[in-house]
Motif scaffolding. Structure first.
Motif, PDB file in Angstrom:
ATOM      1  N   CYS A  28       0.927   5.360   0.180  1.00 23.87           N
ATOM      2  CA  CYS A  28       0.131   6.504   0.596  1.00 23.87           C
ATOM      3  C   CYS A  28       1.014   7.740   0.487  1.00 23.87           C
ATOM      4  O   CYS A  28       2.161   7.745   0.938  1.00 23.87           O
ATOM      5  CB  CYS A  28      -0.360   6.296   2.031  1.00 23.87           C
ATOM      6  SG  CYS A  28      -1.431   7.618   2.624  1.00 23.87           S
ATOM      7  N   ILE A  49       0.862  -1.181   0.000  1.00 26.90           N
ATOM      8  CA  ILE A  49       0.000   0.000   0.000  1.00 26.90           C
ATOM      9  C   ILE A  49       0.896   1.228   0.000  1.00 26.90           C
ATOM     10  O   ILE A  49       1.808   1.344   0.811  1.00 26.90           O
ATOM     11  CB  ILE A  49      -0.920   0.029   1.242  1.00 26.90           C
ATOM     12  CG1 ILE A  49      -1.833  -1.198   1.226  1.00 26.90           C
ATOM     13  CG2 ILE A  49      -1.716   1.313   1.282  1.00 26.90           C
ATOM     14  CD1 ILE A  49      -2.675  -1.351   2.453  1.00 26.90           C
ATOM     15  N   SER A  99      -6.545   6.472   4.661  1.00 30.25           N
ATOM     16  CA  SER A  99      -7.977   6.269   4.901  1.00 30.25           C
ATOM     17  C   SER A  99      -8.537   5.339   3.823  1.00 30.25           C
ATOM     18  O   SER A  99      -8.019   5.280   2.709  1.00 30.25           O
ATOM     19  CB  SER A  99      -8.722   7.601   4.899  1.00 30.25           C
ATOM     20  OG  SER A  99      -8.643   8.197   3.632  1.00 30.25           O
ATOM     21  N   VAL A 100      -9.574   4.644   4.219  1.00 30.37           N
ATOM     22  CA  VAL A 100     -10.219   3.703   3.312  1.00 30.37           C
ATOM     23  C   VAL A 100     -11.684   4.076   3.206  1.00 30.37           C
ATOM     24  O   VAL A 100     -12.365   4.249   4.215  1.00 30.37           O
ATOM     25  CB  VAL A 100     -10.080   2.258   3.846  1.00 30.37           C
ATOM     26  CG1 VAL A 100     -10.844   1.286   2.971  1.00 30.37           C
ATOM     27  CG2 VAL A 100      -8.618   1.868   3.961  1.00 30.37           C
ATOM     28  N   ASP A 101     -12.161   4.192   1.984  1.00 29.59           N
ATOM     29  CA  ASP A 101     -13.574   4.459   1.756  1.00 29.59           C
ATOM     30  C   ASP A 101     -14.339   3.195   2.141  1.00 29.59           C
ATOM     31  O   ASP A 101     -14.011   2.094   1.716  1.00 29.59           O
ATOM     32  CB  ASP A 101     -13.792   4.781   0.270  1.00 29.59           C
ATOM     33  CG  ASP A 101     -15.208   5.230  -0.028  1.00 29.59           C
ATOM     34  OD1 ASP A 101     -16.147   4.713   0.606  1.00 29.59           O
ATOM     35  OD2 ASP A 101     -15.367   6.085  -0.913  1.00 29.59           O
ATOM     36  N   TRP A 105     -15.400   0.428  -0.295  1.00 25.24           N
ATOM     37  CA  TRP A 105     -14.398  -0.536  -0.775  1.00 25.24           C
ATOM     38  C   TRP A 105     -14.484  -1.841   0.015  1.00 25.24           C
ATOM     39  O   TRP A 105     -14.082  -2.890  -0.460  1.00 25.24           O
ATOM     40  CB  TRP A 105     -12.993   0.012  -0.630  1.00 25.24           C
ATOM     41  CG  TRP A 105     -12.698   1.246  -1.433  1.00 25.24           C
ATOM     42  CD1 TRP A 105     -13.441   1.797  -2.426  1.00 25.24           C
ATOM     43  CD2 TRP A 105     -11.553   2.070  -1.298  1.00 25.24           C
ATOM     44  NE1 TRP A 105     -12.844   2.916  -2.917  1.00 25.24           N
ATOM     45  CE2 TRP A 105     -11.666   3.118  -2.231  1.00 25.24           C
ATOM     46  CE3 TRP A 105     -10.445   2.051  -0.462  1.00 25.24           C
ATOM     47  CZ2 TRP A 105     -10.721   4.101  -2.379  1.00 25.24           C
ATOM     48  CZ3 TRP A 105      -9.489   3.047  -0.620  1.00 25.24           C
ATOM     49  CH2 TRP A 105      -9.630   4.063  -1.559  1.00 25.24           C
TER      50      TRP A 105
END
Length: 94
Positions: free
Chosen positions: A4, A2, A10-12, A15
């Protein structure tokens, strides 16, 4: 991995949903609605090409690679009039 670009990741929440998106679900429903009409067209084409013959070496079941009983069942369930595909053999008529 991952990646960033900022310190905060942050994760929606969408998802994380286990349900398929609405468009994917709708396309599956549409596919299942269209299957009988597509299957009917394929069977009618095979019957037409075989002169209405369901089984035997040049029959529709052979062309479709399925047992005669399966094809007969599908013909009944899809309400196909197999008689309309019968061809008249002109060599047998006087």
């Amino acid at each position: 991995m991952i990646v960033c670009e900022t310190e905060n990741f942050s994760v929606d929440e969408s998802w994380l949903s286990r349900q398929p998106p609405a468009t994917e679900a709708n396309s599956r429903v549409d596919l299942y609605k269209n299957l009988p009409s597509q299957e009917k067209a394929i069977i009618e084409t095979a019957l037409s090409e075989s002169g209405g013959r369901v089984f035997g070496p040049s029959g529709a079941a052979e062309k479709l690679g399925m047992p005669r009983s399966t094809l007969e069942s599908k013909i009944r369930s899809l309400k196909i009039d197999k008689k309309r595909f019968k061809t008249v053999d002109s060599s047998k008529n006087p």
